[in-house]
Structure formats: C-alpha cells, structure tokens
Design a protein around this motif. Structure first.
Motif, short mmCIF file in Angstrom:
data_model
loop_
_atom_site.label_atom_id
_atom_site.label_comp_id
_atom_site.label_asym_id
_atom_site.label_seq_id
_atom_site.Cartn_x
_atom_site.Cartn_y
_atom_site.Cartn_z
N GLU A 27 3.01 5.54 1.68
CA GLU A 27 2.56 5.16 0.36
C GLU A 27 3.55 4.39 -0.29
O GLU A 27 3.11 3.33 -1.29
N ASN A 28 4.97 4.44 -0.08
CA ASN A 28 5.92 3.48 -0.85
C ASN A 28 5.98 2.16 -0.11
O ASN A 28 6.18 1.41 -0.80
N THR A 32 3.19 0.55 0.75
CA THR A 32 2.08 0.01 0.19
C THR A 32 2.47 -0.49 -1.42
O THR A 32 2.13 -1.60 -1.58
N LYS A 33 3.25 0.24 -1.93
CA LYS A 33 3.72 0.10 -3.38
C LYS A 33 4.38 -1.15 -3.40
O LYS A 33 4.27 -1.99 -4.35
N LYS A 78 2.43 -4.46 -2.61
CA LYS A 78 1.50 -4.60 -3.58
C LYS A 78 2.46 -5.34 -4.80
O LYS A 78 1.81 -6.35 -5.51
N LYS A 79 3.76 -5.05 -4.83
CA LYS A 79 4.67 -5.70 -5.92
C LYS A 79 4.78 -7.44 -5.52
O LYS A 79 4.82 -8.03 -6.57
N LYS A 108 -3.09 -9.61 -7.96
CA LYS A 108 -2.81 -8.16 -8.08
C LYS A 108 -3.94 -7.23 -8.73
O LYS A 108 -4.82 -7.82 -9.20
N LYS A 155 -9.19 -2.53 -7.26
CA LYS A 155 -8.35 -1.81 -6.21
C LYS A 155 -8.26 -2.71 -4.89
O LYS A 155 -9.16 -3.39 -4.64
#
Length: 237
Positions: free
Chosen positions: A179-180, A182-183, A186-187, A192, A212
């Motif tokens: 999940e990190n 993915t974060k 996305k940055k 976005k 989303k």
C-alpha cells in the motif's frame, strides 16, 4: 539483487519474450538487454519501436512472496522517475504504466507473468526507454528521447545500473507494504485523484472528475455517473 546476472543480445524480437521462454535458465533478478528489438511490445500488444540507441531490457523475478505484476510496474516506474531526477529530467508517470516528459512518451513498462497450471512461477518486467535513439518523424509529436531533453548523449550502462539498484532498494523496502508503494506511485501520477479529465465514452467526449485510480481502472464521475476508464486511449489530451 537485480542485475548480478546480465545477458546482452545484439538483436532479439523482444527481451520479454526471450525471458518468458528461457526463464528456467536464469536466476532471480537476471537482466536481459537488447541492443535492438525487432518486435518490441507495449501494453495490449501494441508495438514499441526499439532501434539501436535506446535502453531495452527485461528483468526476471522468481519471487518467494507472491506480488502482482502491477507492484513491479510501480517499483520500476518510481525508480526511473527518481533516477531521471538525478540528471535534471522532471518526468511523470502517466497511468497506468508509461513515463512521460512534457506531454511526450519517454518510457514504457510491461510486466508479464509466466504461469504453470494457473500458478505464477516467474514475473518478467520489460522496460523500454528512449535514450540516445532518434524518434521517427511520424511520432515526434508524441514521443521523445532523453538526448533531446538534456541535449547530449547519455551513458546507457549508467541508467541501467542506477535504475536496477534503485528498483531493488524499493522492492526490499516495500514488498511487505504494497500500500505504501502505491502511495508513492500516486505521488508521481498525472493526472491525480480529484483532477478534471476529458474522456471518450460511448462515442462522445465528456469531462469529469477522477474519483479513484486503481491498477486497471480510472473511475471518473461524469455528472453523477461513475464511468470506468480501462485504456489510456480513452483519455482525451
């Protein structure tokens, strides 16, 4: 490690296809580099022009911990973006798996799984970066090479080593925290979540808001109706 085992081929149809056929002969983290590809490919089977001067390669993974191919796409896209920063090239990730600079495609990433009886036994990640190769006139409005951005030729082996080292560090750091990754992915994404976007839907063009972003779908709100965008070609520039 990535790249402890490297094979360089002068010419091959596709480094991904080569590794998928020969994965048993290579160790985890092996890299196959092509000077040129005759049948390079991108997402959904689209062709990728791969002449001499670019960086065309694939990495083999035989993971003990199962990760989806999308995680490898994210890891390499982040690694490429952050290595390009070192040479003062401010690129971004265009969903789902391309690296762009100033509206033009610079790099593509294609992960593919090798499965036996529906069980993944290997993941092959293909990377194609326009480095010192000339862009054909017919696609100069949509593609670009690094040499045209920095106004000089670059050392391909430097890029190969730096990207692979960075990708390995990311993989080690985040393989249990997907999940990190993915974060972080996305940055660097453009557009976005929350951005306005024009899309083609049922033969018409609509503007909506991205609700989303997932690995496979952009969910866009068009006047209260949520539409799933599954191809970059549905997005209107």
């Amino acid at each position: 490690m990535i790249g402890e085992e490297i094979e360089v081929l002068y010419e091959v149809d596709s480094t991904n296809e080569f590794l998928k056929k020969n994965y048993k002969s290579f160790h985890d983290g092996a890299v196959v580099v092509a000077i040129k590809q005759t049948a390079g490919k991108g997402r959904m089977g689209r062709s990728w022009i791969s002449p001499e001067g670019g960086l065309w390669y694939s990495v083999l993974f035989k993971p003990k911990i199962h990760l989806t191919p999308h995680i490898y796409t994210k890891i390499f896209s982040i690694a490429i973006i952050e290595v390009l920063k070192k040479i003062k090239v401010k690129a971004y990730i265009k969903w789902p798996n391309d690296i762009y600079y100033n509206g033009k495609k610079l790099c593509g990433i294609l992960p593919e799984a090798v499965s036996i009886n529906d069980r993944p036994v290997a993941i092959v990640v293909g990377i194609g970066i326009n480095v010192n190769n000339d862009i054909p006139d017919e696609i100069k409005d949509i593609a670009i090479s690094l040499k045209d951005i920095v106004k000089k030729k670059l050392k391909i082996t430097y890029l190969l080593d730096e990207i692979n080292k960075h990708a390995w560090n990311l993989l080690v750091s985040y393989r249990n925290e997907t999940e990190n990754i993915t974060k972080l992915w996305k940055k660097y994404l453009v557009p976005k979540e929350g951005d306005k976007l024009k899309i083609k839907h049922e033969g018409e063009i609509f503007e909506g808001t991205i609700l989303k972003i997932t690995d496979e779908v952009l969910y866009v709100d068009i006047g209260g109706k949520v539409v799933g965008v599954q191809s970059i070609h549905q997005i209107v520039e």
